[in-house]
Design an enzyme around this catalytic site. Structure first.
Site, PDB file in Angstrom:
ATOM      1  N   ASP A  12      46.149  40.070  40.494  1.00 42.79           N
ATOM      2  CA  ASP A  12      46.187  39.297  38.506  1.00 42.79           C
ATOM      3  C   ASP A  12      46.710  40.110  37.807  1.00 42.79           C
ATOM      4  OD1 ASP A  12      44.903  38.774  36.166  1.00 42.79           O
ATOM      5  OD2 ASP A  12      43.241  40.037  36.587  1.00 42.79           O
ATOM      6  N   ASP A  29      55.993  34.337  31.076  1.00 45.26           N
ATOM      7  CA  ASP A  29      57.032  34.378  31.525  1.00 45.26           C
ATOM      8  C   ASP A  29      57.978  33.617  31.450  1.00 45.26           C
ATOM      9  OD1 ASP A  29      59.270  36.014  30.792  1.00 45.26           O
ATOM     10  OD2 ASP A  29      58.643  38.187  30.929  1.00 45.26           O
ATOM     11  N   LYS A  76      48.420  37.714  35.824  1.00 45.08           N
ATOM     12  CA  LYS A  76      48.164  36.838  33.902  1.00 45.08           C
ATOM     13  C   LYS A  76      49.790  37.093  33.948  1.00 45.08           C
ATOM     14  CE  LYS A  76      43.359  37.950  32.331  1.00 45.08           C
ATOM     15  NZ  LYS A  76      43.298  38.865  33.114  1.00 45.08           N
TER      16      LYS A  76
HETATM   17  O1  O7E Z   1      33.548  42.326  33.035  1.00 40.10           O
HETATM   18  P1  O7E Z   1      34.255  43.074  34.667  1.00 40.10           P
HETATM   19  O2  O7E Z   1      33.852  44.645  35.045  1.00 40.10           O
HETATM   20  O3  O7E Z   1      33.302  42.699  36.087  1.00 40.10           O
HETATM   21  O4  O7E Z   1      34.996  42.527  35.173  1.00 40.10           O
HETATM   22  C1  O7E Z   1      35.724  41.460  35.184  1.00 40.10           C
HETATM   23  C2  O7E Z   1      37.100  41.238  35.432  1.00 40.10           C
HETATM   24  O5  O7E Z   1      37.684  39.676  34.963  1.00 40.10           O
HETATM   25  C3  O7E Z   1      38.555  42.218  34.705  1.00 40.10           C
HETATM   26  O6  O7E Z   1      39.626  42.050  36.176  1.00 40.10           O
HETATM   27  C4  O7E Z   1      38.972  40.662  33.822  1.00 40.10           C
HETATM   28  O7  O7E Z   1      40.036  41.398  33.489  1.00 40.10           O
HETATM   29  C5  O7E Z   1      38.914  39.810  35.066  1.00 40.10           C
HETATM   30  N1  O7E Z   1      38.375  38.423  33.721  1.00 40.10           N
HETATM   31  C6  O7E Z   1      37.366  38.924  32.987  1.00 40.10           C
HETATM   32  O8  O7E Z   1      37.120  39.612  33.180  1.00 40.10           O
HETATM   33  N2  O7E Z   1      37.139  37.396  32.213  1.00 40.10           N
HETATM   34  C7  O7E Z   1      38.742  35.891  32.297  1.00 40.10           C
HETATM   35  O9  O7E Z   1      38.304  35.778  31.610  1.00 40.10           O
HETATM   36  C8  O7E Z   1      39.395  36.542  33.251  1.00 40.10           C
HETATM   37  C9  O7E Z   1      39.254  37.322  33.737  1.00 40.10           C
HETATM   38  C10 O7E Z   1      40.608  37.194  34.439  1.00 40.10           C
HETATM   39  O10 O7E Z   1      40.388  38.410  35.748  1.00 40.10           O
HETATM   40  O11 O7E Z   1      41.596  36.558  35.339  1.00 40.10           O
HETATM   41  C11 O7E Z   1      41.867  36.544  36.479  1.00 40.10           C
HETATM   42  C12 O7E Z   1      40.963  35.836  36.788  1.00 40.10           C
END
Ligand code: O7E
EC number: 4.1.1.23
Length: 211
Positions: free
Chosen positions: A58, A63, A60
């Site tokens: 992850d 670029d 994200k």
């Molecule tokens: O809140 P938690 O601890 O259950 O963690 C949630 C995880 O998902 C954390 O790694 C955060 O960065 C990620 N996340 C979100 O919480 N919301 C989003 O909208 C997107 C992500 C994410 O992982 O994006 C890529 C999958």
């Protein structure tokens, strides 16, 4: 029924490997990102993958196409099975991530709407719908959509058809697996598992609730 993905956002290698070892049997994948990789180095990806659980990177990625390719190639060389990228840099940048993923036999997921309260500011009004359409056009394998807003997940499902949806926001952010498990392919849980007194029991409980 959905898969269970652990967001392993610990920052030390030892703690990450401890949690991964305790929980791997109950998980379908482990998502790693900047907190862990900046703390432990990218080699942690291969160490986790060696436990027998697929690793999703992850980063994200957001670029220009050439830089996206360089980043994604590193991710897959390190042993990851999937990469997560942003759509806002444009279709060519997205296609670069998809091409790298598929060249390595991996998958590419596109962030289409985020789960935190601020996500509702940015992704409503058609932006998430547009990103979802871009994910389809670029040939991505799936999208990320918020468990905290199941109605939005359902709306984006209409656009992406049978592509996968992985959904964060369960546990610490307030959503429950039952809110979205019928709509998505994977639920992402972080703190509620890795921060639990008994991570193995927490992972088992979330897995059962996803089924
Ligand atoms: O809140 P938690 O601890 O259950 O963690 C949630 C995880 O998902 C954390 O790694 C955060 O960065 C990620 N996340 C979100 O919480 N919301 C989003 O909208 C997107 C992500 C994410 O992982 O994006 C890529 C999958």
């Amino acid at each position: 029924m959905s898969a269970l993905i652990l967001a392993l956002d610990t920052t030390s290698r030892e703690e990450a490997l401890r949690i991964a070892s305790l929980t791997a049997d109950h998980l379908d994948a482990i998502k790693i990102g900047y907190p862990l990789v900046l703390g432990a180095g990218l080699s942690i990806a291969g160490e986790i993958a060696a436990l027998g659980v697929p690793v999703i990177a992850d980063f994200k990625v957001a670029d220009i196409p050439n830089t996206n390719t360089l980043i994604c190639d590193q991710v897959f060389a390190a042993g990851c099975s999937a990469v997560i990228c942003h759509a806002f840099p444009g279709g060519d940048s997205l296609e670069a991530c998809v091409a790298s993923a598929h060249a390595h036999g991996g998958e590419c997921f596109v962030v289409c709407e985020m789960s935190h309260p601020g996500g509702a500011e940015w992704f409503s009004g058609g932006v998430a719908e547009r990103f979802s359409g871009m994910a389809v056009t670029a040939g991505a394998d799936g999208i990320i959509a918020p468990a905290t807003r199941p109605a939005r997940v359902a709306a984006l499902r209409e656009i992406i058809g049978t592509k996968k949806i992985y959904s964060p926001g369960v546990g610490a952010q307030g959503a429950a697996p039952e809110d979205v498990k019928a709509l998505v392919d994977g639920v992402i849980v972080g703190r509620a598992i890795y921060g639990a007194a008994d991570p193995s029991a927490a992972a088992r409980e979330y897995r059962d609730r996803c089924r």
